[in-house]
Design a protein around this motif. Structure first.
Motif, PDB file in Angstrom:
ATOM      1  N   VAL A 110      29.153 -19.336 -26.479  1.00 59.29           N
ATOM      2  CA  VAL A 110      30.345 -18.643 -26.963  1.00 59.29           C
ATOM      3  C   VAL A 110      30.948 -19.401 -28.140  1.00 59.29           C
ATOM      4  O   VAL A 110      31.309 -18.803 -29.159  1.00 59.29           O
ATOM      5  CB  VAL A 110      31.369 -18.467 -25.825  1.00 59.29           C
ATOM      6  N   LEU A 111      31.051 -20.712 -28.034  1.00 64.07           N
ATOM      7  CA  LEU A 111      31.655 -21.510 -29.095  1.00 64.07           C
ATOM      8  C   LEU A 111      30.846 -21.422 -30.381  1.00 64.07           C
ATOM      9  O   LEU A 111      31.397 -21.138 -31.449  1.00 64.07           O
ATOM     10  CB  LEU A 111      31.783 -22.971 -28.652  1.00 64.07           C
TER      11      LEU A 111
ATOM     12  N   VAL B  70      33.092 -16.977 -38.412  1.00 62.47           N
ATOM     13  CA  VAL B  70      34.437 -17.138 -38.975  1.00 62.47           C
ATOM     14  C   VAL B  70      34.414 -18.182 -40.086  1.00 62.47           C
ATOM     15  O   VAL B  70      33.528 -19.033 -40.137  1.00 62.47           O
ATOM     16  CB  VAL B  70      35.465 -17.572 -37.908  1.00 62.47           C
ATOM     17  N   ALA B  71      35.395 -18.094 -40.970  1.00 60.60           N
ATOM     18  CA  ALA B  71      35.579 -19.116 -41.996  1.00 60.60           C
ATOM     19  C   ALA B  71      36.433 -20.232 -41.400  1.00 60.60           C
ATOM     20  O   ALA B  71      37.561 -19.985 -40.958  1.00 60.60           O
ATOM     21  CB  ALA B  71      36.261 -18.515 -43.216  1.00 60.60           C
TER      22      ALA B  71
ATOM     23  N   ILE C 139      41.510 -22.995 -39.290  1.00 60.73           N
ATOM     24  CA  ILE C 139      42.398 -24.151 -39.352  1.00 60.73           C
ATOM     25  C   ILE C 139      43.800 -23.726 -39.781  1.00 60.73           C
ATOM     26  O   ILE C 139      44.808 -24.171 -39.215  1.00 60.73           O
ATOM     27  CB  ILE C 139      41.820 -25.224 -40.292  1.00 60.73           C
ATOM     28  N   ASP C 140      43.882 -22.836 -40.763  1.00 57.18           N
ATOM     29  CA  ASP C 140      45.187 -22.369 -41.245  1.00 57.18           C
ATOM     30  C   ASP C 140      45.947 -21.604 -40.173  1.00 57.18           C
ATOM     31  O   ASP C 140      47.165 -21.729 -40.053  1.00 57.18           O
ATOM     32  CB  ASP C 140      45.017 -21.475 -42.476  1.00 57.18           C
ATOM     33  N   ALA C 141      45.234 -20.789 -39.402  1.00 61.51           N
ATOM     34  CA  ALA C 141      45.901 -19.927 -38.422  1.00 61.51           C
ATOM     35  C   ALA C 141      45.837 -20.474 -37.004  1.00 61.51           C
ATOM     36  O   ALA C 141      46.475 -19.940 -36.116  1.00 61.51           O
ATOM     37  CB  ALA C 141      45.267 -18.538 -38.452  1.00 61.51           C
ATOM     38  N   GLY C 142      45.071 -21.520 -36.802  1.00 65.07           N
ATOM     39  CA  GLY C 142      44.772 -21.979 -35.454  1.00 65.07           C
ATOM     40  C   GLY C 142      45.886 -22.741 -34.772  1.00 65.07           C
ATOM     41  O   GLY C 142      46.848 -23.194 -35.383  1.00 65.07           O
ATOM     42  N   GLU C 143      45.720 -22.864 -33.483  1.00 64.51           N
ATOM     43  CA  GLU C 143      46.674 -23.579 -32.638  1.00 64.51           C
ATOM     44  C   GLU C 143      45.910 -24.108 -31.441  1.00 64.51           C
ATOM     45  O   GLU C 143      45.169 -23.370 -30.803  1.00 64.51           O
ATOM     46  CB  GLU C 143      47.756 -22.601 -32.176  1.00 64.51           C
TER      47      GLU C 143
END
Length: 74
Positions: free
Chosen positions: A29-30, A37-38, A43-47
């Motif tokens: 899955v990972l 994905v880019a 990184i910009d949208a992640g949490e």
């Protein structure tokens, strides 16, 4: 970011816990998700999760990357 539901109506925390408990599917899955994905967008949208240990996350990601490079994950 707030919690959200997927099409299957599973909260992301529950999905993460279920995936973590199913090691047979975790790498699949990972790596499949990361292949589509880019990374900069992630990184910009992640949490990170509330219970995430940053040092352990980095260690595990490096171990997975090493296994991919060594051909251990197929």
């Amino acid at each position: 970011m707030s919690d959200y539901n997927f099409d299957v109506d599973v909260l992301r925390g529950k999905m993460a816990n279920e995936l973590a408990g199913n090691i047979e599917q975790f790498a699949f899955v990972l790596t499949n998700a990361l292949s589509h994905v880019a990374a900069d967008d992630v990184i910009d949208a992640g949490e990170m999760g509330d219970e995430a240990d940053p040092e352990l996350v980095v260690h595990n990601l490096r171990s997975i990357a090493n296994a991919i490079e060594a051909g251990s994950l197929t």
